[in-house]
Design a protein around this motif. Structure first.
Motif, mmCIF file in Angstrom:
data_model
loop_
_atom_site.group_PDB
_atom_site.id
_atom_site.type_symbol
_atom_site.label_atom_id
_atom_site.label_comp_id
_atom_site.label_asym_id
_atom_site.label_seq_id
_atom_site.Cartn_x
_atom_site.Cartn_y
_atom_site.Cartn_z
ATOM 1 N N LEU A 135 0.994 -1.087 -0.072
ATOM 2 C CA LEU A 135 0.105 -0.184 -0.062
ATOM 3 C C LEU A 135 0.768 1.256 0.048
ATOM 4 C CD1 LEU A 135 -2.431 -1.279 2.428
ATOM 5 C CD2 LEU A 135 -2.744 -1.248 0.109
ATOM 6 N N ARG A 136 0.448 2.249 -0.841
ATOM 7 C CA ARG A 136 1.044 3.403 -1.068
ATOM 8 C C ARG A 136 0.514 4.412 0.222
ATOM 9 N NH1 ARG A 136 2.240 4.712 -7.265
ATOM 10 N NH2 ARG A 136 2.716 6.871 -6.110
ATOM 11 N N PRO A 137 1.007 5.439 0.332
ATOM 12 C CA PRO A 137 0.324 6.383 1.421
ATOM 13 C C PRO A 137 -0.900 6.708 0.804
ATOM 14 C CG PRO A 137 2.503 6.893 1.111
ATOM 15 C CD PRO A 137 2.330 5.902 0.062
ATOM 16 N N GLY A 138 -2.116 6.845 1.512
ATOM 17 C CA GLY A 138 -3.365 7.400 1.348
ATOM 18 C C GLY A 138 -4.422 6.683 2.021
ATOM 19 N N ARG A 139 -5.704 6.787 1.487
ATOM 20 C CA ARG A 139 -6.996 6.191 2.260
ATOM 21 C C ARG A 139 -7.482 4.840 1.557
ATOM 22 N NH1 ARG A 139 -10.327 9.709 0.961
ATOM 23 N NH2 ARG A 139 -12.061 9.261 2.639
ATOM 24 N N TYR A 140 -8.055 3.870 2.232
ATOM 25 C CA TYR A 140 -8.316 2.804 1.464
ATOM 26 C C TYR A 140 -9.720 2.333 2.528
ATOM 27 C CZ TYR A 140 -3.586 2.486 -0.619
ATOM 28 O OH TYR A 140 -2.638 2.966 -1.300
ATOM 29 N N GLU A 141 -10.574 1.550 1.588
ATOM 30 C CA GLU A 141 -11.607 1.172 2.132
ATOM 31 C C GLU A 141 -11.529 -0.387 2.099
ATOM 32 O OE1 GLU A 141 -16.328 1.750 2.010
ATOM 33 O OE2 GLU A 141 -15.341 1.921 0.172
ATOM 34 N N LEU A 142 -11.846 -0.769 3.459
ATOM 35 C CA LEU A 142 -12.006 -2.458 3.582
ATOM 36 C C LEU A 142 -13.407 -2.679 3.633
ATOM 37 C CD1 LEU A 142 -9.228 -2.838 6.268
ATOM 38 C CD2 LEU A 142 -8.859 -2.738 3.954
ATOM 39 N N LEU A 143 -13.586 -3.801 2.766
ATOM 40 C CA LEU A 143 -15.157 -3.825 3.016
ATOM 41 C C LEU A 143 -15.453 -5.452 2.470
ATOM 42 C CD1 LEU A 143 -16.196 -4.155 -0.477
ATOM 43 C CD2 LEU A 143 -15.516 -1.981 -0.593
ATOM 44 N N CYS A 144 -16.780 -5.786 2.943
ATOM 45 C CA CYS A 144 -17.090 -7.222 2.794
ATOM 46 C C CYS A 144 -18.194 -6.960 1.642
ATOM 47 C CB CYS A 144 -17.994 -7.954 3.973
ATOM 48 S SG CYS A 144 -18.497 -9.331 3.436
ATOM 49 N N ASN A 145 -17.863 -7.903 0.432
ATOM 50 C CA ASN A 145 -18.724 -7.449 -0.706
ATOM 51 C C ASN A 145 -19.749 -9.122 -0.961
ATOM 52 O OD1 ASN A 145 -19.466 -5.836 -2.941
ATOM 53 N ND2 ASN A 145 -17.982 -6.665 -4.113
ATOM 54 N N VAL A 146 -19.839 -9.537 0.211
ATOM 55 C CA VAL A 146 -20.719 -10.687 -0.046
ATOM 56 C C VAL A 146 -22.226 -9.844 -0.120
ATOM 57 C CG1 VAL A 146 -22.051 -12.557 1.361
ATOM 58 C CG2 VAL A 146 -19.617 -12.234 1.562
ATOM 59 N N ARG A 147 -23.086 -10.305 -1.102
ATOM 60 C CA ARG A 147 -24.315 -9.635 -1.282
ATOM 61 C C ARG A 147 -25.238 -9.179 -0.110
ATOM 62 N NH1 ARG A 147 -28.676 -10.409 -5.507
ATOM 63 N NH2 ARG A 147 -30.565 -9.696 -4.330
ATOM 64 N N GLY A 148 -25.330 -7.760 -0.053
ATOM 65 C CA GLY A 148 -25.983 -7.207 0.868
ATOM 66 C C GLY A 148 -25.433 -6.745 2.277
ATOM 67 N N HIS A 149 -24.237 -7.320 2.238
ATOM 68 C CA HIS A 149 -23.303 -6.787 3.516
ATOM 69 C C HIS A 149 -22.559 -5.575 3.456
ATOM 70 C CE1 HIS A 149 -22.493 -11.409 4.647
ATOM 71 N NE2 HIS A 149 -23.778 -11.019 4.410
ATOM 72 N N TYR A 150 -22.189 -4.817 2.375
ATOM 73 C CA TYR A 150 -21.661 -3.620 2.120
ATOM 74 C C TYR A 150 -22.973 -2.734 2.655
ATOM 75 C CZ TYR A 150 -19.402 0.542 0.331
ATOM 76 O OH TYR A 150 -18.858 1.754 0.233
ATOM 77 N N ALA A 151 -24.007 -2.913 2.162
ATOM 78 C CA ALA A 151 -25.018 -1.744 2.537
ATOM 79 C C ALA A 151 -25.577 -2.270 3.873
ATOM 80 C CB ALA A 151 -26.488 -2.360 1.385
ATOM 81 N N ALA A 152 -25.134 -3.205 4.544
ATOM 82 C CA ALA A 152 -25.517 -3.477 5.920
ATOM 83 C C ALA A 152 -24.372 -2.856 7.005
ATOM 84 C CB ALA A 152 -25.779 -4.931 6.179
ATOM 85 N N GLY A 153 -23.392 -2.141 6.231
ATOM 86 C CA GLY A 153 -22.449 -1.582 7.186
ATOM 87 C C GLY A 153 -21.078 -2.208 7.377
#
Length: 136
Positions: free
Chosen positions: A109-127
């Motif tokens: 990773l280079r300096p910056g901002r990153y998003e860690l997320l779960c991409n199982v159906r519906g999980h991102y929308a669930a928080g």
């Protein structure tokens, strides 16, 4: 090294608040939230009762974690992904992390901002997302 702990947190029905998706609140948390640039191993512990995964995506500009467009399939685009931890008790991509199990991925990773997320159906929308900041 980063370590994520995530899983369902509560069981209230959908009440219109961000992160609620019928089955209850879900969350993904990074510990630590800031890491130095370079090789980073993201270790994921699935503390929930459902299968999960973690995708590492750069956060563009002023976009905040949780602001990605969710498609009709209940998932966000993984274009630009730098890595994925979704193999139960293993490294890299797989069929998901079983409840109570761990997984990991090592990314540069280079300096910056990153998003860690779960991409199982519906999980991102669930928080199930969080920000990871990378410093020089």
């Amino acid at each position: 090294m980063g370590r994520m702990m995530r899983g369902p947190n509560g069981s209230a029905p959908d009440n219109g608040r961000p992160g609620w998706y019928g089955m209850g609140m879900m969350r993904l948390a990074a510990h630590p939230v800031t890491v130095p640039a370079g090789k980073v191993t993201v270790r994921v512990v699935n503390a929930g009762t459902l299968v999960h995964e973690v995708i590492v995506l750069p956060l563009p500009g002023a976009q905040a974690a949780g602001e990605r467009a969710v498609g009709s399939g209940g998932r966000v685009s993984e274009a630009g992904s730098l890595g994925e931890a979704s193999r139960t008790c293993g490294s890299g991509a797989g069929d998901g992390i079983a409840p109570g199990a761990a997984a990991w991925t090592t990314v540069t990773l280079r300096p910056g901002r990153y998003e860690l997320l779960c991409n199982v159906r519906g999980h991102y929308a669930a928080g199930m997302y969080t920000e990871l900041d990378v410093t020089r």
